[in-house]
Motif scaffolding. Sequence first.
Motif, PDB file in Angstrom:
ATOM      1  N   THR A  23     -43.076  63.440  -4.054  1.00  0.00           N
ATOM      2  CA  THR A  23     -43.605  64.227  -4.723  1.00  0.00           C
ATOM      3  C   THR A  23     -42.103  65.751  -4.829  1.00  0.00           C
ATOM      4  N   ARG A  24     -42.170  66.015  -3.875  1.00  0.00           N
ATOM      5  CA  ARG A  24     -41.180  66.637  -3.614  1.00  0.00           C
ATOM      6  C   ARG A  24     -39.828  66.468  -4.185  1.00  0.00           C
ATOM      7  N   ARG A  25     -39.347  65.363  -4.198  1.00  0.00           N
ATOM      8  CA  ARG A  25     -38.577  64.492  -4.849  1.00  0.00           C
ATOM      9  C   ARG A  25     -38.649  64.952  -6.461  1.00  0.00           C
ATOM     10  N   GLN A  26     -39.719  64.387  -7.049  1.00  0.00           N
ATOM     11  CA  GLN A  26     -39.836  64.706  -8.277  1.00  0.00           C
ATOM     12  C   GLN A  26     -40.155  66.161  -8.856  1.00  0.00           C
ATOM     13  N   LEU A  27     -40.528  66.405  -8.403  1.00  0.00           N
ATOM     14  CA  LEU A  27     -40.508  68.528  -7.924  1.00  0.00           C
ATOM     15  C   LEU A  27     -39.254  69.191  -8.745  1.00  0.00           C
ATOM     16  N   LEU A  28     -38.000  68.501  -7.646  1.00  0.00           N
ATOM     17  CA  LEU A  28     -37.194  68.722  -7.679  1.00  0.00           C
ATOM     18  C   LEU A  28     -36.165  68.592  -9.146  1.00  0.00           C
ATOM     19  N   ASP A  29     -36.375  67.234  -9.362  1.00  0.00           N
ATOM     20  CA  ASP A  29     -36.227  66.246 -10.857  1.00  0.00           C
ATOM     21  C   ASP A  29     -36.814  67.873 -11.635  1.00  0.00           C
ATOM     22  N   LEU A  30     -37.805  68.259 -12.394  1.00  0.00           N
ATOM     23  CA  LEU A  30     -38.460  68.549 -12.793  1.00  0.00           C
ATOM     24  C   LEU A  30     -37.497  70.000 -12.526  1.00  0.00           C
ATOM     25  N   LEU A  31     -37.287  70.701 -11.997  1.00  0.00           N
ATOM     26  CA  LEU A  31     -36.838  71.963 -11.886  1.00  0.00           C
ATOM     27  C   LEU A  31     -35.143  72.409 -12.162  1.00  0.00           C
ATOM     28  N   ALA A  32     -34.410  70.125 -11.436  1.00  0.00           N
ATOM     29  CA  ALA A  32     -32.861  70.288 -11.825  1.00  0.00           C
ATOM     30  C   ALA A  32     -33.264  70.780 -13.900  1.00  0.00           C
ATOM     31  N   ALA A  33     -33.891  69.885 -14.313  1.00  0.00           N
ATOM     32  CA  ALA A  33     -34.340  69.564 -15.394  1.00  0.00           C
ATOM     33  C   ALA A  33     -34.667  71.104 -16.741  1.00  0.00           C
ATOM     34  N   GLN A  34     -35.746  71.686 -15.670  1.00  0.00           N
ATOM     35  CA  GLN A  34     -36.205  72.568 -16.843  1.00  0.00           C
ATOM     36  C   GLN A  34     -35.254  74.037 -16.359  1.00  0.00           C
ATOM     37  N   GLY A  35     -34.455  74.204 -15.488  1.00  0.00           N
ATOM     38  CA  GLY A  35     -33.563  74.674 -14.753  1.00  0.00           C
ATOM     39  C   GLY A  35     -34.494  75.753 -13.448  1.00  0.00           C
ATOM     40  N   GLU A  36     -36.062  76.912 -14.249  1.00  0.00           N
ATOM     41  CA  GLU A  36     -37.201  76.934 -13.411  1.00  0.00           C
ATOM     42  C   GLU A  36     -37.625  76.848 -13.573  1.00  0.00           C
ATOM     43  N   ALA A  37     -38.566  77.140 -13.331  1.00  0.00           N
ATOM     44  CA  ALA A  37     -40.166  77.289 -13.568  1.00  0.00           C
ATOM     45  C   ALA A  37     -41.301  77.442 -12.796  1.00  0.00           C
ATOM     46  N   THR A  38     -42.514  77.979 -12.852  1.00  0.00           N
ATOM     47  CA  THR A  38     -43.665  78.586 -11.754  1.00  0.00           C
ATOM     48  C   THR A  38     -44.528  76.991 -11.511  1.00  0.00           C
ATOM     49  N   ALA A  39     -44.787  77.626 -10.592  1.00  0.00           N
ATOM     50  CA  ALA A  39     -45.885  76.406  -9.327  1.00  0.00           C
ATOM     51  C   ALA A  39     -47.099  75.660 -11.149  1.00  0.00           C
ATOM     52  N   THR A  40     -47.336  76.631 -11.403  1.00  0.00           N
ATOM     53  CA  THR A  40     -48.158  76.338 -12.062  1.00  0.00           C
ATOM     54  C   THR A  40     -47.405  74.925 -13.898  1.00  0.00           C
ATOM     55  N   ALA A  41     -46.644  75.979 -13.973  1.00  0.00           N
ATOM     56  CA  ALA A  41     -45.807  75.032 -15.134  1.00  0.00           C
ATOM     57  C   ALA A  41     -45.821  73.426 -14.548  1.00  0.00           C
ATOM     58  N   LEU A  42     -45.251  72.893 -13.226  1.00  0.00           N
ATOM     59  CA  LEU A  42     -44.785  72.254 -12.491  1.00  0.00           C
ATOM     60  C   LEU A  42     -45.819  70.855 -11.781  1.00  0.00           C
ATOM     61  N   ALA A  43     -46.837  72.137 -11.865  1.00  0.00           N
ATOM     62  CA  ALA A  43     -48.190  71.108 -11.531  1.00  0.00           C
ATOM     63  C   ALA A  43     -48.617  70.538 -12.641  1.00  0.00           C
ATOM     64  N   GLU A  44     -48.363  70.976 -13.595  1.00  0.00           N
ATOM     65  CA  GLU A  44     -48.858  70.203 -15.095  1.00  0.00           C
ATOM     66  C   GLU A  44     -48.005  68.751 -15.394  1.00  0.00           C
ATOM     67  N   TYR A  45     -47.068  68.492 -14.638  1.00  0.00           N
ATOM     68  CA  TYR A  45     -46.718  67.117 -14.837  1.00  0.00           C
ATOM     69  C   TYR A  45     -46.942  66.280 -13.597  1.00  0.00           C
ATOM     70  N   LEU A  46     -47.818  66.385 -12.651  1.00  0.00           N
ATOM     71  CA  LEU A  46     -47.893  66.095 -11.690  1.00  0.00           C
ATOM     72  C   LEU A  46     -49.371  65.758 -10.958  1.00  0.00           C
TER      73      LEU A  46
END
Length: 122
Positions: A23-46
């Motif tokens: 899950t942490r690797r996926q979060l890091l991938d999401l942040l790398a792709a999006q540049g920056e994001a909130t926890a709420t926005a990231l939770a939508e993908y997980l």
Amino acid sequence: MTEERPGTAEVVDSVLGALADPTRRQLLDLLAAQGEATATALAEYLPVSRQAVVKHLAVLDAAGLVSSSRIGREVRFAVRPAALDTTAQWMASLAAYWDRRLANIKRVAEAAERDSDSRRPE
């Protein structure tokens, strides 16, 4: 083996520990792709709650892999590449060390084979 800069082992240990969780690797991938994001926005993908995302982000932050900044009421997260760079350099150094060791073993084995062949009667 190889000489490390002070603190490198701690950084590598922390990064590898943080990245051991998918899950942490996926979060890091999401942040790398999006540049920056909130926890709420990231939770939508997980498939985990926002609270779980916040806990995972705290681990990534403690490992130096992400940073957070408050903008109004939002906390936005972004990737911090320095700890990843340090870990990648350590891994490259480790790979180079083993490449040298294996090349030496190959040379010794080939020399032994040539020596053995030269002693065989024809």
